[in-house]
Design a protein around this motif. Structure first.
Motif, PDB file in Angstrom:
ATOM      1  N   VAL A  74      13.431  -1.036  -3.709  1.00  0.00           N
ATOM      2  CA  VAL A  74      14.070  -2.225  -4.256  1.00  0.00           C
ATOM      3  C   VAL A  74      15.069  -1.735  -5.309  1.00  0.00           C
ATOM      4  N   THR A  75      16.272  -2.277  -5.239  1.00  0.00           N
ATOM      5  CA  THR A  75      17.286  -1.938  -6.232  1.00  0.00           C
ATOM      6  C   THR A  75      17.485  -3.140  -7.143  1.00  0.00           C
ATOM      7  N   VAL A  76      17.386  -2.895  -8.440  1.00  0.00           N
ATOM      8  CA  VAL A  76      17.621  -3.932  -9.441  1.00  0.00           C
ATOM      9  C   VAL A  76      18.940  -3.598 -10.115  1.00  0.00           C
ATOM     10  N   TYR A  77      19.902  -4.489  -9.959  1.00  0.00           N
ATOM     11  CA  TYR A  77      21.201  -4.335 -10.599  1.00  0.00           C
ATOM     12  C   TYR A  77      21.171  -5.099 -11.916  1.00  0.00           C
ATOM     13  N   ALA A  78      21.254  -4.384 -13.032  1.00  0.00           N
ATOM     14  CA  ALA A  78      21.319  -5.018 -14.346  1.00  0.00           C
ATOM     15  C   ALA A  78      22.775  -5.401 -14.584  1.00  0.00           C
ATOM     16  N   GLU A  79      23.016  -6.695 -14.740  1.00  0.00           N
ATOM     17  CA  GLU A  79      24.380  -7.185 -14.824  1.00  0.00           C
ATOM     18  C   GLU A  79      24.612  -7.960 -16.107  1.00  0.00           C
ATOM     19  N   ASN A  80      25.874  -8.028 -16.498  1.00  0.00           N
ATOM     20  CA  ASN A  80      26.297  -8.848 -17.633  1.00  0.00           C
ATOM     21  C   ASN A  80      25.536  -8.514 -18.910  1.00  0.00           C
ATOM     22  N   CYS A  81      25.391  -7.206 -19.155  1.00  0.00           N
ATOM     23  CA  CYS A  81      24.697  -6.747 -20.352  1.00  0.00           C
ATOM     24  C   CYS A  81      25.294  -5.407 -20.776  1.00  0.00           C
ATOM     25  N   SER A  82      24.841  -4.903 -21.900  1.00  0.00           N
ATOM     26  CA  SER A  82      25.290  -3.587 -22.342  1.00  0.00           C
ATOM     27  C   SER A  82      24.649  -2.522 -21.454  1.00  0.00           C
ATOM     28  N   SER A 110       0.829  -1.209   0.000  1.00  0.00           N
ATOM     29  CA  SER A 110       0.000   0.000   0.000  1.00  0.00           C
ATOM     30  C   SER A 110       0.862   1.257   0.000  1.00  0.00           C
ATOM     31  N   LYS A 111       2.178   1.092   0.015  1.00  0.00           N
ATOM     32  CA  LYS A 111       3.119   2.211   0.059  1.00  0.00           C
ATOM     33  C   LYS A 111       3.706   2.442  -1.328  1.00  0.00           C
ATOM     34  N   TRP A 112       4.453   3.540  -1.445  1.00  0.00           N
ATOM     35  CA  TRP A 112       5.245   3.751  -2.658  1.00  0.00           C
ATOM     36  C   TRP A 112       6.310   2.669  -2.709  1.00  0.00           C
ATOM     37  N   LEU A 113       6.568   2.138  -3.890  1.00  0.00           N
ATOM     38  CA  LEU A 113       7.722   1.269  -4.098  1.00  0.00           C
ATOM     39  C   LEU A 113       8.638   1.998  -5.066  1.00  0.00           C
ATOM     40  N   VAL A 114       9.839   2.330  -4.593  1.00  0.00           N
ATOM     41  CA  VAL A 114      10.815   2.991  -5.457  1.00  0.00           C
ATOM     42  C   VAL A 114      11.707   1.903  -6.041  1.00  0.00           C
ATOM     43  N   VAL A 115      11.729   1.820  -7.366  1.00  0.00           N
ATOM     44  CA  VAL A 115      12.569   0.860  -8.064  1.00  0.00           C
ATOM     45  C   VAL A 115      13.801   1.617  -8.547  1.00  0.00           C
ATOM     46  N   TRP A 116      14.938   1.281  -7.954  1.00  0.00           N
ATOM     47  CA  TRP A 116      16.216   1.883  -8.334  1.00  0.00           C
ATOM     48  C   TRP A 116      16.869   0.962  -9.352  1.00  0.00           C
ATOM     49  N   GLU A 154      17.921  -6.207  -4.520  1.00  0.00           N
ATOM     50  CA  GLU A 154      18.120  -5.924  -3.097  1.00  0.00           C
ATOM     51  C   GLU A 154      16.966  -5.065  -2.589  1.00  0.00           C
ATOM     52  N   TYR A 155      16.328  -5.511  -1.535  1.00  0.00           N
ATOM     53  CA  TYR A 155      15.260  -4.743  -0.898  1.00  0.00           C
ATOM     54  C   TYR A 155      15.871  -3.946   0.247  1.00  0.00           C
ATOM     55  N   HIS A 156      15.442  -2.686   0.401  1.00  0.00           N
ATOM     56  CA  HIS A 156      15.967  -1.881   1.505  1.00  0.00           C
ATOM     57  C   HIS A 156      14.979  -0.774   1.863  1.00  0.00           C
ATOM     58  N   ALA A 157      14.962  -0.444   3.151  1.00  0.00           N
ATOM     59  CA  ALA A 157      14.152   0.668   3.665  1.00  0.00           C
ATOM     60  C   ALA A 157      14.706   1.035   5.025  1.00  0.00           C
ATOM     61  N   ASN A 158      14.551   2.298   5.369  1.00  0.00           N
ATOM     62  CA  ASN A 158      14.933   2.699   6.718  1.00  0.00           C
ATOM     63  C   ASN A 158      13.678   3.222   7.428  1.00  0.00           C
ATOM     64  N   ASP A 159      13.796   3.478   8.719  1.00  0.00           N
ATOM     65  CA  ASP A 159      12.628   3.886   9.509  1.00  0.00           C
ATOM     66  C   ASP A 159      12.003   5.176   8.994  1.00  0.00           C
ATOM     67  N   GLU A 160      12.839   6.142   8.583  1.00  0.00           N
ATOM     68  CA  GLU A 160      12.322   7.417   8.086  1.00  0.00           C
ATOM     69  C   GLU A 160      11.511   7.222   6.801  1.00  0.00           C
ATOM     70  N   GLU A 161      12.052   6.423   5.881  1.00  0.00           N
ATOM     71  CA  GLU A 161      11.324   6.167   4.635  1.00  0.00           C
ATOM     72  C   GLU A 161      10.034   5.402   4.892  1.00  0.00           C
ATOM     73  N   ARG A 162      10.088   4.416   5.759  1.00  0.00           N
ATOM     74  CA  ARG A 162       8.875   3.657   6.083  1.00  0.00           C
ATOM     75  C   ARG A 162       7.813   4.571   6.682  1.00  0.00           C
TER      76      ARG A 162
END
Length: 114
Positions: free
Chosen positions: A64-72, A11-17, A49-57
Protein backbone atom coordinates in the motif's frame (compact mmCIF):
# COMPACT_ATOMS: atom_id res chain seq x y z
CA UNK A 1 -2.84 17.85 11.90
CA UNK A 2 -3.96 14.87 9.82
CA UNK A 3 -3.59 11.29 11.06
CA UNK A 4 -3.91 7.96 9.24
CA UNK A 5 -3.71 4.51 10.80
CA UNK A 6 -2.58 1.58 8.66
CA UNK A 7 -3.06 -1.92 10.07
CA UNK A 8 -2.04 -5.19 8.45
CA UNK A 9 -5.09 -7.45 8.61
CA UNK A 10 -3.70 -10.08 6.26
CA UNK A 11 -1.51 -13.09 6.88
CA UNK A 12 1.13 -11.69 4.49
CA UNK A 13 3.68 -8.92 4.80
CA UNK A 14 2.14 -5.51 4.19
CA UNK A 15 4.68 -3.04 2.85
CA UNK A 16 3.65 0.55 3.56
CA UNK A 17 5.34 2.89 1.09
CA UNK A 18 5.40 6.57 2.10
CA UNK A 19 5.60 9.03 -0.77
CA UNK A 20 7.01 11.41 -1.80
CA UNK A 21 9.68 10.23 0.65
CA UNK A 22 10.29 6.84 -1.03
CA UNK A 23 10.30 5.07 2.34
CA UNK A 24 9.18 1.52 3.14
CA UNK A 25 7.99 -0.05 6.37
CA UNK A 26 7.12 -3.75 6.59
CA UNK A 27 4.22 -4.79 8.80
CA UNK A 28 3.49 -8.24 10.16
CA UNK A 29 -0.07 -9.44 10.73
CA UNK A 30 -1.86 -7.20 13.25
CA UNK A 31 0.87 -4.56 13.30
CA UNK A 32 -0.19 -0.93 12.89
CA UNK A 33 1.42 2.37 11.90
CA UNK A 34 0.22 5.87 12.64
CA UNK A 35 1.15 8.46 10.00
CA UNK A 36 0.88 12.15 10.99
CA UNK A 37 1.29 15.27 8.89
CA UNK A 38 0.83 18.97 9.50
CA UNK A 39 -1.93 19.15 6.88
CA UNK A 40 -4.42 21.84 7.90
CA UNK A 41 -7.48 19.95 6.65
CA UNK A 42 -8.43 22.30 3.82
CA UNK A 43 -7.31 19.77 1.19
CA UNK A 44 -6.89 15.99 1.37
CA UNK A 45 -3.96 14.93 3.53
CA UNK A 46 -3.49 11.44 2.11
CA UNK A 47 -4.08 9.47 -1.03
CA UNK A 48 -3.82 5.69 -0.76
CA UNK A 49 -3.09 3.13 -3.47
CA UNK A 50 -3.05 -0.64 -3.05
CA UNK A 51 -0.83 -2.64 -5.41
CA UNK A 52 0.70 -6.10 -5.78
CA UNK A 53 1.97 -8.22 -8.60
CA UNK A 54 1.96 -12.01 -8.99
CA UNK A 55 5.63 -12.37 -7.98
CA UNK A 56 5.16 -10.37 -4.78
CA UNK A 57 1.96 -12.22 -3.91
CA UNK A 58 3.77 -15.53 -4.39
CA UNK A 59 6.42 -14.25 -1.95
CA UNK A 60 3.71 -13.30 0.58
CA UNK A 61 3.94 -9.54 0.04
CA UNK A 62 1.16 -6.97 -0.38
CA UNK A 63 1.75 -3.23 -0.84
CA UNK A 64 0.00 0.00 0.00
CA UNK A 65 1.36 3.41 -0.92
CA UNK A 66 0.36 6.39 1.21
CA UNK A 67 0.92 9.72 -0.49
CA UNK A 68 1.27 12.50 2.09
CA UNK A 69 -0.12 15.57 0.38
CA UNK A 70 -0.62 19.26 1.08
CA UNK A 71 1.79 19.32 4.00
CA UNK A 72 5.42 20.06 4.79
CA UNK A 73 8.11 17.48 4.16
CA UNK A 74 7.95 16.38 7.81
CA UNK A 75 5.81 13.28 8.32
CA UNK A 76 5.86 11.34 11.58
CA UNK A 77 5.43 7.57 11.51
CA UNK A 78 4.94 5.80 14.83
CA UNK A 79 3.65 2.52 16.23
CA UNK A 80 0.53 2.25 18.41
CA UNK A 81 2.51 3.34 21.49
CA UNK A 82 3.90 6.44 19.76
CA UNK A 83 7.43 5.06 19.19
CA UNK A 84 9.07 6.20 15.92
CA UNK A 85 9.04 3.63 13.12
CA UNK A 86 11.91 4.25 10.71
CA UNK A 87 12.28 3.49 7.01
CA UNK A 88 13.17 -0.18 6.49
CA UNK A 89 11.22 -1.28 9.59
CA UNK A 90 11.26 -5.12 9.63
CA UNK A 91 12.40 -5.30 5.99
CA UNK A 92 13.50 -8.93 5.50
CA UNK A 93 17.23 -9.49 4.96
CA UNK A 94 16.60 -11.34 1.70
CA UNK A 95 14.84 -8.24 0.35
CA UNK A 96 17.82 -6.07 1.37
CA UNK A 97 20.12 -8.47 -0.49
CA UNK A 98 17.89 -8.55 -3.58
CA UNK A 99 17.63 -4.75 -3.71
CA UNK A 100 21.38 -4.35 -3.18
CA UNK A 101 22.06 -6.77 -6.05
CA UNK A 102 19.66 -4.89 -8.34
CA UNK A 103 21.25 -1.56 -7.39
CA UNK A 104 24.76 -2.91 -8.06
CA UNK A 105 23.67 -4.31 -11.44
CA UNK A 106 22.09 -0.99 -12.40
CA UNK A 107 25.22 0.93 -11.37
CA UNK A 108 27.38 -1.51 -13.33
CA UNK A 109 25.17 -1.08 -16.39
CA UNK A 110 25.34 2.70 -16.07
CA UNK A 111 29.14 2.61 -15.92
CA UNK A 112 29.27 0.19 -18.83
CA UNK A 113 27.06 2.33 -21.06
CA UNK A 114 28.61 5.69 -20.11
Amino acid sequence: MAVMHVRNGSSKWLVVWLEPHGEDRWLERGEMLCIRTDNNGVKLAFDVEYHANDEERADGIENVTVYAENCSYDVDVTDEEGNPVECGHKRPEEIDRKWAARRAAAEEELIRTS
